[in-house]
Scaffold this active site. Structure first.
Site, PDB file in Angstrom:
ATOM      1  N   HIS A  94       0.859  -1.179   0.000  1.00 45.53           N
ATOM      2  CA  HIS A  94       0.000   0.000   0.000  1.00 45.53           C
ATOM      3  C   HIS A  94       0.890   1.222   0.000  1.00 45.53           C
ATOM      4  CE1 HIS A  94       0.991   0.758   4.203  1.00 45.53           C
ATOM      5  NE2 HIS A  94       0.864  -0.539   4.379  1.00 45.53           N
ATOM      6  N   ALA A 128       2.869 -21.407  12.360  1.00 53.94           N
ATOM      7  CA  ALA A 128       1.607 -21.031  11.713  1.00 53.94           C
ATOM      8  C   ALA A 128       1.233 -19.580  11.985  1.00 53.94           C
ATOM      9  CB  ALA A 128       0.483 -21.947  12.189  1.00 53.94           C
ATOM     10  N   ALA A 146       4.618 -19.495  16.457  1.00 55.69           N
ATOM     11  CA  ALA A 146       3.351 -19.261  15.771  1.00 55.69           C
ATOM     12  C   ALA A 146       2.816 -17.865  16.077  1.00 55.69           C
ATOM     13  CB  ALA A 146       2.330 -20.309  16.187  1.00 55.69           C
TER      14      ALA A 146
END
Length: 173
Positions: A94, A128, A146
């Site tokens: 962005h 994850a 994670a």
């Protein structure tokens, strides 16, 4: 593609024909829940964001339901394991200064945006739902917990976790 690349489930590759994507031997790209100890929520996505982008995935690497996107360069070493739902990117995706972007677009120019290569060295494990941001190097043999947001370099053989991701130990201690 290299020999013996295993694709289970959905793979989305969105690349500019002039960009470079290389995938090493014996890489596993997985988006099937039965092939992962936790889950697989979506496809593996490999995306170039510019004609000069380069994505390199080293041999014997495993990626589950994660997105890798490059404006300049994302390099993933050998024997890297990337858990489900991770994002690895070398771009902000962005405009950082909206006013600057609007005026450049008005003139027909691309919006200015900083980009910095990402390097994930060999034998790294990324847990994850982690996010690896632009300009980061994760050193060889490191473990990322994670859900971490990696916005700074991680030294080799370091266990790091959190938002922001910070060292919490050394591998082997």
């Amino acid at each position: 593609m290299s020999k013996s690349v295993v694709i289970t489930g959905r793979l989305i590759i969105s690349i500019d024909k002039r960009s470079t994507v290389s995938i090493g031997d014996h890489v596993v790209l997985n988006s099937v829940v039965s092939k992962n100890s936790l889950e697989a929520r979506g496809p593996v996505i490999i995306k170039s964001l510019s004609p000069s982008a380069r994505i390199k995935i080293g041999p014997e690497t495993g990626i589950t339901s994660s997105t890798i996107s490059a404006m300049i360069d994302v390099t993933i070493g050998a024997r890297v394991l990337i858990g489900s739902g991770c994002i690895i990117t070398d771009s902000d995706h962005h405009i950082v200064r909206p006013q600057e972007g609007r005026s450049r677009r008005h003139l027909g120019l691309p919006a200015a945006e900083p980009h910095h290569a990402v390097m994930i060295e060999d034998d790294v494990f990324i847990g994850a739902r982690s996010i690896v941001l632009k300009g980061v190097t994760i050193g060889r043999g490191s473990v990322i917990g994670a859900g971490s947001v990696v916005s700074r370099n991680i030294a080799p053989n370091t266990i790091a976790a959190g938002n922001p991701c910070m060292p919490v130990g050394k591998v082997g201690e």
